[in-house]
Design an enzyme around this catalytic site. Structure first.
Site, mmCIF file in Angstrom:
data_model
loop_
_atom_site.group_PDB
_atom_site.id
_atom_site.type_symbol
_atom_site.label_atom_id
_atom_site.label_comp_id
_atom_site.label_asym_id
_atom_site.label_seq_id
_atom_site.Cartn_x
_atom_site.Cartn_y
_atom_site.Cartn_z
ATOM 1 N N LYS A 132 -6.285 32.876 4.400
ATOM 2 C CA LYS A 132 -7.311 31.864 4.644
ATOM 3 C C LYS A 132 -8.073 32.135 5.942
ATOM 4 C CE LYS A 132 -6.152 27.851 6.528
ATOM 5 N NZ LYS A 132 -6.582 26.593 7.116
ATOM 6 N N LYS A 183 3.129 28.196 9.208
ATOM 7 C CA LYS A 183 2.834 28.144 10.643
ATOM 8 C C LYS A 183 4.070 28.422 11.490
ATOM 9 C CE LYS A 183 -1.487 25.919 10.794
ATOM 10 N NZ LYS A 183 -2.489 25.107 11.319
ATOM 11 N N LYS A 196 -8.965 29.273 12.361
ATOM 12 C CA LYS A 196 -9.333 29.330 13.785
ATOM 13 C C LYS A 196 -8.317 30.152 14.567
ATOM 14 C CE LYS A 196 -10.626 24.486 13.899
ATOM 15 N NZ LYS A 196 -9.339 23.932 13.443
HETATM 16 N N1 AQP Z 1 -10.497 28.640 5.091
HETATM 17 C C1 AQP Z 1 -10.788 27.402 4.740
HETATM 18 N N2 AQP Z 1 -11.512 27.151 3.621
HETATM 19 C C2 AQP Z 1 -11.828 25.883 3.263
HETATM 20 N N3 AQP Z 1 -11.452 24.803 3.980
HETATM 21 C C3 AQP Z 1 -10.742 25.002 5.104
HETATM 22 N N4 AQP Z 1 -10.234 24.169 6.025
HETATM 23 C C4 AQP Z 1 -9.583 24.875 6.986
HETATM 24 N N5 AQP Z 1 -9.662 26.176 6.706
HETATM 25 C C5 AQP Z 1 -10.356 26.294 5.546
HETATM 26 C C6 AQP Z 1 -10.389 22.723 5.982
HETATM 27 O O1 AQP Z 1 -10.963 22.305 7.218
HETATM 28 C C7 AQP Z 1 -10.462 21.008 7.532
HETATM 29 C C8 AQP Z 1 -9.991 20.973 8.942
HETATM 30 O O2 AQP Z 1 -8.919 21.858 9.150
HETATM 31 P P1 AQP Z 1 -8.094 21.829 10.522
HETATM 32 O O3 AQP Z 1 -8.777 22.578 11.583
HETATM 33 O O4 AQP Z 1 -7.795 20.428 10.855
HETATM 34 O O5 AQP Z 1 -6.751 22.517 10.194
HETATM 35 P P2 AQP Z 1 -6.458 23.859 9.485
HETATM 36 O O6 AQP Z 1 -6.475 23.631 8.007
HETATM 37 O O7 AQP Z 1 -5.184 24.330 10.034
HETATM 38 O O8 AQP Z 1 -7.681 24.797 9.886
HETATM 39 P P3 AQP Z 1 -7.661 26.187 10.595
HETATM 40 O O9 AQP Z 1 -9.043 26.611 10.779
HETATM 41 O O10 AQP Z 1 -6.769 27.125 9.860
HETATM 42 O O11 AQP Z 1 -7.106 25.854 12.028
HETATM 43 P P4 AQP Z 1 -5.871 26.397 12.809
HETATM 44 O O12 AQP Z 1 -5.970 27.877 12.820
HETATM 45 O O13 AQP Z 1 -6.029 25.779 14.177
HETATM 46 O O14 AQP Z 1 -4.664 25.903 12.094
HETATM 47 C C9 AQP Z 1 -9.382 20.668 6.518
HETATM 48 O O15 AQP Z 1 -9.908 19.803 5.544
HETATM 49 C C10 AQP Z 1 -9.041 22.009 5.932
HETATM 50 O O16 AQP Z 1 -8.585 21.886 4.598
#
Ligand code: AQP
Length: 332
Positions: free
Chosen positions: A197, A114, A200
């Site tokens: 991955k 990040k 969002k």
């Molecule tokens: N691609 C993914 N596949 C499976 N699980 C996923 N998670 C996130 N992306 C995937 C799981 O969703 C939960 C919540 O995640 P989060 O939003 O708190 O943080 P993150 O992992 O950083 O998710 P994003 O979507 O990638 O958000 P941004 O872009 O804002 O950082 C967790 O249990 C995560 O493992």
């Protein structure tokens, strides 16, 4: 007693990875749960690490509550609350900050990803995020933490912090929480690039499926999803170097409760356009009703407040009991 805790950052509309990797696992766990305390948090303090707009954050926290309900988390069977409604999260995070070696945080791969090239300018909160996450989990003495694969390292850090606290202050005070990472969807990949991955924060909307996408958008995103020209092989092992192909098979398997190899067998020798057609149908069946429910709950903020208040009351109660013991142990 089994206590399950997990959360999602309210940084926007959730995508299929968040749903299949995390929230669906929580809902499935609720169905099977007896004698189990279930806490699902909207981790808005974690969202501050990448805050762009505070009005948006308030809105997104409601949106996340509506999403949890729409995905099937029944407030009769679990507690849903906003992290910032329980001040003990940050209090415990500070105590943990004072016993967590910097070397442990330096190993966190998500921070490196990040922060990227901006390592000098990203905020301290992004670096310290895993310590706050350890506090989120241990504050409730959670025993099980269902998450996607990307969060495994952070849950492991929480176990290390628990061990450090036990050794220094109070033998056996914390149980070591178990990461629960199961099923074919623990890491859903971007629809545009099978090696990164689904996220969002990806700039391309076509990289992810949102839970609120309408029928046409869902179909368009799947039709445009990157694949290769080969037909579908008889097993996942035979598609080892085809990340986009594996990703679509995994998604279909997770949505239809099948093993990925069973999906391969069913579509063996067919082109991806055939599998995509089936996937669009399943996505329509699964996501469109959820999208409608999210809209419905978003029109009833009064009800969402009620659910969040009830969740926060339980969380504060539990957190208060544990914090009294924790503070006593560290001498404050
Ligand atoms: N691609 C993914 N596949 C499976 N699980 C996923 N998670 C996130 N992306 C995937 C799981 O969703 C939960 C919540 O995640 P989060 O939003 O708190 O943080 P993150 O992992 O950083 O998710 P994003 O979507 O990638 O958000 P941004 O872009 O804002 O950082 C967790 O249990 C995560 O493992």
């Amino acid at each position: 007693m089994k206590r399950v805790l997990s959360g999602v950052r309210p940084t926007g509309i959730i995508h299929l990875g968040n749903y299949l990797g995390a929230i669906k696992q929580w809902v499935d766990g609720l169905e099977a749960s007896k004698n189990q305390d279930n806490l699902f948090c909207i981790v808005d303090l974690h969202a501050l690490t990448t805050l762009e707009d505070s009005e948006n954050l308030r809105h997104n926290s409601y949106l996340m509550a509506a999403t949890y309900l729409a995905c099937g988390l029944s407030p009769e069977k679990c507690f849903i609350f906003r992290q910032s409604d329980v001040p003990a999260h940050t209090e415990l995070a500070w105590i943990f900050s004072c016993i967590t070696p910097m070397g442990w945080l330096n190993r966190m791969t998500q921070f490196k990803e990040k922060a990227g090239k901006n390592i000098e300018s990203v905020c301290l909160g992004l670096y310290a995020y895993p310590v706050l996450m350890a506090a989120d989990i241990l504050l409730y003495k959670a025993t099980h933490v269902p998450v996607g694969e990307d969060q495994k390292q952070h849950v492991e850090l929480a176990r290390d912090v628990a061990g450090m606290f036990n050794r220094r202050f109070a033998k056996d005070f914390f149980h070591l929480p178990e990461p629960v990472i199961t099923g074919p969807a623990t890491r859903i990949m971007s629809l545009r690039d099978g090696t990164s991955k689904m996220s969002k924060s990806d700039v391309s909307d076509y990289s992810r499926i949102h839970l609120t996408d309408d029928a046409d958008t869902l179909a368009r995103k799947i039709k445009k999803a990157k694949t290769d020209t080969d037909v579908i092989a008889a097993s996942m092992a035979l598609m080892e170097n085809r990340p986009e192909a594996r990703n679509l098979v995994n998604i279909l398997a997770a949505l239809t409760h099948k093993k990925p190899d069973a999906v391969c067998k069913a579509f063996e020798g067919k082109t991806f356009s055939v599998l995509k057609k089936a996937l669009i149908e399943v996505l329509h069946e699964t996501l469109l009703p959820m999208g409608e429910k999210i809209k419905h709950y978003m029109h009833d903020l009064f009800y969402l407040d009620h659910v969040l208040e009830k969740g926060a009351a339980h969380a504060n109660d539990l957190a208060g009991q544990h914090m009294t013991q924790i503070k006593k142990s560290v001498g404050i």
